[in-house]
Write a protein that holds these residues in place. Structure first.
Motif, PDB file in Angstrom:
ATOM      1  N   LEU A   1       0.836  -1.201   0.000  1.00 26.91           N
ATOM      2  CA  LEU A   1       0.000   0.000   0.000  1.00 26.91           C
ATOM      3  C   LEU A   1       0.873   1.255   0.000  1.00 26.91           C
ATOM      4  O   LEU A   1       0.595   2.217  -0.731  1.00 26.91           O
ATOM      5  CB  LEU A   1      -0.920  -0.015   1.226  1.00 26.91           C
ATOM      6  N   GLN A   2       1.917   1.240   0.824  1.00 26.66           N
ATOM      7  CA  GLN A   2       2.854   2.361   0.875  1.00 26.66           C
ATOM      8  C   GLN A   2       3.524   2.558  -0.478  1.00 26.66           C
ATOM      9  O   GLN A   2       3.691   3.689  -0.950  1.00 26.66           O
ATOM     10  CB  GLN A   2       3.909   2.105   1.952  1.00 26.66           C
ATOM     11  N   ASN A   3       3.882   1.459  -1.116  1.00 25.32           N
ATOM     12  CA  ASN A   3       4.516   1.548  -2.432  1.00 25.32           C
ATOM     13  C   ASN A   3       3.550   2.052  -3.504  1.00 25.32           C
ATOM     14  O   ASN A   3       3.957   2.724  -4.449  1.00 25.32           O
ATOM     15  CB  ASN A   3       5.075   0.184  -2.841  1.00 25.32           C
ATOM     16  N   LEU A   4       2.267   1.708  -3.327  1.00 23.30           N
ATOM     17  CA  LEU A   4       1.260   2.137  -4.306  1.00 23.30           C
ATOM     18  C   LEU A   4       0.922   3.617  -4.178  1.00 23.30           C
ATOM     19  O   LEU A   4       0.893   4.343  -5.177  1.00 23.30           O
ATOM     20  CB  LEU A   4      -0.028   1.319  -4.123  1.00 23.30           C
ATOM     21  N   ILE A   5       0.658   4.065  -2.945  1.00 25.69           N
ATOM     22  CA  ILE A   5       0.093   5.413  -2.769  1.00 25.69           C
ATOM     23  C   ILE A   5       1.009   6.365  -1.998  1.00 25.69           C
ATOM     24  O   ILE A   5       0.694   7.558  -1.879  1.00 25.69           O
ATOM     25  CB  ILE A   5      -1.282   5.350  -2.075  1.00 25.69           C
ATOM     26  N   GLY A   6       2.134   5.848  -1.470  1.00 25.80           N
ATOM     27  CA  GLY A   6       3.111   6.718  -0.823  1.00 25.80           C
ATOM     28  C   GLY A   6       2.612   7.338   0.477  1.00 25.80           C
ATOM     29  O   GLY A   6       1.517   7.038   0.957  1.00 25.80           O
ATOM     30  N   ASP A   7       3.412   8.223   1.027  1.00 25.24           N
ATOM     31  CA  ASP A   7       3.061   8.878   2.290  1.00 25.24           C
ATOM     32  C   ASP A   7       1.805   9.734   2.162  1.00 25.24           C
ATOM     33  O   ASP A   7       0.997   9.817   3.090  1.00 25.24           O
ATOM     34  CB  ASP A   7       4.225   9.757   2.779  1.00 25.24           C
ATOM     35  N   GLU A   8       1.631  10.352   0.998  1.00 20.68           N
ATOM     36  CA  GLU A   8       0.462  11.214   0.808  1.00 20.68           C
ATOM     37  C   GLU A   8      -0.830  10.393   0.864  1.00 20.68           C
ATOM     38  O   GLU A   8      -1.772  10.726   1.585  1.00 20.68           O
ATOM     39  CB  GLU A   8       0.547  11.956  -0.532  1.00 20.68           C
ATOM     40  N   GLY A   9      -0.876   9.292   0.097  1.00 16.10           N
ATOM     41  CA  GLY A   9      -2.070   8.446   0.099  1.00 16.10           C
ATOM     42  C   GLY A   9      -2.314   7.801   1.449  1.00 16.10           C
ATOM     43  O   GLY A   9      -3.458   7.690   1.908  1.00 16.10           O
ATOM     44  N   MET A  10      -1.228   7.384   2.129  1.00 17.74           N
ATOM     45  CA  MET A  10      -1.370   6.818   3.468  1.00 17.74           C
ATOM     46  C   MET A  10      -1.915   7.850   4.437  1.00 17.74           C
ATOM     47  O   MET A  10      -2.633   7.519   5.385  1.00 17.74           O
ATOM     48  CB  MET A  10      -0.016   6.291   3.959  1.00 17.74           C
ATOM     49  N   GLY A  11      -1.581   9.111   4.186  1.00 20.05           N
ATOM     50  CA  GLY A  11      -2.131  10.185   5.020  1.00 20.05           C
ATOM     51  C   GLY A  11      -3.641  10.263   4.894  1.00 20.05           C
ATOM     52  O   GLY A  11      -4.350  10.433   5.892  1.00 20.05           O
ATOM     53  N   TYR A  12      -4.174  10.127   3.662  1.00 21.19           N
ATOM     54  CA  TYR A  12      -5.632  10.135   3.467  1.00 21.19           C
ATOM     55  C   TYR A  12      -6.273   8.945   4.193  1.00 21.19           C
ATOM     56  O   TYR A  12      -7.314   9.079   4.837  1.00 21.19           O
ATOM     57  CB  TYR A  12      -5.981  10.060   1.972  1.00 21.19           C
ATOM     58  N   TYR A  13      -5.631   7.779   4.056  1.00 19.75           N
ATOM     59  CA  TYR A  13      -6.143   6.571   4.708  1.00 19.75           C
ATOM     60  C   TYR A  13      -6.136   6.735   6.226  1.00 19.75           C
ATOM     61  O   TYR A  13      -7.108   6.419   6.917  1.00 19.75           O
ATOM     62  CB  TYR A  13      -5.282   5.373   4.288  1.00 19.75           C
ATOM     63  N   GLN A  14      -5.025   7.250   6.762  1.00 15.02           N
ATOM     64  CA  GLN A  14      -4.894   7.400   8.211  1.00 15.02           C
ATOM     65  C   GLN A  14      -5.824   8.460   8.782  1.00 15.02           C
ATOM     66  O   GLN A  14      -6.234   8.371   9.932  1.00 15.02           O
ATOM     67  CB  GLN A  14      -3.447   7.746   8.570  1.00 15.02           C
TER      68      GLN A  14
END
Length: 511
Positions: free
Chosen positions: A31-44
């Motif tokens: 997931l981190q590789n797919l969406i990076g820190d920015e996408g993980m931020g939305y998820y979190q």
């Protein structure tokens, strides 16, 4: 159904918890590789609101576990079924209401909390999960009350499998539409995991219910009142813990903006705090939660049967296990923060210093969780809630003041967590000594594991550097040093006499 001892129940749930936590971590790697820190931020950003539901409703399965354990101790089979029925009804009402609110007001929530507008899609996706989690929670409480932790352990594994497979799969499928849609697909994994776990638990329950249905079960409204009387204080306490995470999701991004960061930078730092550091911190906390789940029904049974000596023995044993878990976890995550983060997130080491400092909170969180479970088991449900609330207020104040300071920034949230849980753990320990009149031998319970942990981490760091200098491979060095560290620590526990065979037999195996 055969009961499991404290050590066996904790071991079963502990292994399952560690395994599922690692599955959760490996869920984040692709997931981190797919969406990076920015996408993980939305998820979190969406996750803390879901966690609030889990926290608010968590008192019900704990109450179910406690009540069923007590009723099983006096062979009240009809009462057991009444407790389960009322809890399922209550949880379904709660979950439908919570999901309805999130689905109806998601846009307003994002606006009010000043989140990045792209976090809206992940919030919508995770809003339906509570409906499936509610049934799962009640059935887990049912089996835990019967002191059988195996169904809970298997259901945790299945829940995480569903989350990983469907979450990553949907994230990959939706990535072409945008990072925000991919993060929403990952959030849908929570619902998939809940459905898979529900199917297993229902099948398992259908297989054992014949042991309880001997005649028509009469409706007893007093059961609902008793359930709420126990569940509400526990839920409030758990909600305070969930609110700590929600506070971070609200305050940290806002205060980072005040510190001079832009929206994207604030989201990345928040992701490193909650999507990396907190995730790794949760691995040892899984063992603590396993201990807590095993403690409540066992101590409740001993308490209702007025076995005072047994209660004291279980408390002493539980505290010893808590320190044995907490101290090496803290030192390991602190001294090995960079190689561990590099191993888990494949070279994405951003946030390793956050992990280094946040790991200091591990002992205080574990002691707070363990003492809360003990107090709940003996019927003292309200006091630990007040203690945790005091810790939450202190954490909020520290986060509010420190995060806007540019030199401190996101580390202010870590400091708040450390101090908040330290206060809660300290107040709980004082309460434990007062109400149970227990004289705690800190040398055996804490100092010995502390010495063993210090020697262990010295060996781990030395071996890591030695292997790295000879292989120049950070991952191989990390894995070898950690595995050897586990062996060293287990050997030292035996050498220092922290646990002896006779002790284990008397305190855990005998009922």
């Amino acid at each position: 159904m055969k009961k499991q001892s404290l050590i066996k129940g904790t071991l079963i749930l502990g292994i399952a918890s560690i395994f599922t936590r690692f599955l959760g971590i490996f869920f984040r790697i692709p997931l981190q590789n797919l969406i990076g820190d920015e996408g993980m931020g939305y998820y979190q950003m969406s996750y803390p609101l879901y966690a609030v539901f889990i926290a608010v409703s968590s008192g019900i399965p704990v109450a179910v576990s406690k009540m069923i354990s007590e009723k099983n101790a006096i062979n009240d089979k009809e009462g057991i079924i009444q407790v389960l029925r009322k809890s399922v009804l209550l949880m379904i009402i709660l979950s439908i209401g919570f999901s309805g609110i999130l689905l109806s007001f998601s846009k307003k929530i994002v606006t009010i909390l000043k989140w990045d507008p792209k976090a809206y899609y992940a919030l919508i996706a995770i809003s339906i999960a509570p409906i499936f989690i509610s049934i799962m929670s009640c059935l887990r409480g049912f089996f835990q009350g019967l002191q059988n932790m195996t169904p809970t352990a298997i259901s945790q594994f299945l829940e995480q499998i569903g989350r990983v497979i469907f979450g990553v799969g949907l994230a990959y499928m939706l990535l072409p539409k945008g990072i925000e849609y991919s993060a929403a697909g990952a959030a849908l994994g929570a619902s998939a995991g809940g459905i898979l776990s529900d199917i297993y638990l229902i099948i398992k329950y259908m297989g054992v219910r014949v042991n309880f249905y001997r005649k028509k079960i009469k409706n007893n409204n007093k059961v609902m009142g008793e359930l709420l009387n126990i569940a509400i204080p526990i839920s409030l306490g758990a909600a305070v813990g969930g609110i700590m995470g929600l506070i971070d999701s609200i305050l940290v991004p806002q205060k980072l903006l005040q510190a001079g960061y832009n929206y994207q930078e604030a989201t990345v730092l928040y992701s490193q705090l909650t999507g990396k550091a907190s995730v790794l911190i949760n691995v040892p906390l899984g063992l603590s939660m396993a201990l807590s789940c095993s403690l409540v029904p066992i101590i409740s049974e001993a308490h209702i049967l007025n076995r005072k000596k047994e209660v004291k023995n279980k408390v002493e044993a539980a505290l010893k296990i808590a320190f044995i878990i907490a101290i090496p976890s803290c030192l390991g995550l602190s001294f090995m923060a960079l190689p561990i983060l590099n191993l888990v997130f494949k070279g994405q080491i951003g946030g390793y210093t956050i992990l280094k400092y946040l790991s200091i909170s591990v002992p205080f969180i574990i002691i707070a969780q363990t003492t809360t479970a003990i107090l709940q088991g003996v019927g003292k449900c309200k006091a630990p809630v007040i203690n945790l609330f005091i810790g939450c207020i202190i954490k909020t104040l520290i986060t509010f003041v420190l995060v806007p300071i540019p030199m401190i920034n996101v580390y202010g949230a870590a400091i708040g967590t450390i101090v908040g849980y330290f206060i809660s753990a300290l107040l709980n320990m004082k309460l434990l000594r007062k109400h149970l009149n227990i004289s705690i031998n800190y040398y055996n319970i804490a100092i010995k594991p502390g010495w063993a942990s210090a020697i262990m981490i010295f060996g781990v760091v030395f071996l890591y550097n030695y292997v790295y200098n000879n292989t120049m491979n950070i991952n191989i060095s990390c894995i070898i040093s950690i595995l050897v560290g586990i062996v060293i620590y287990a050997f030292l526990i035996f050498i220092f006499g922290i646990f002896e065979y006779g002790y284990v037999k008397d305190k855990f195996i005998k009922k």
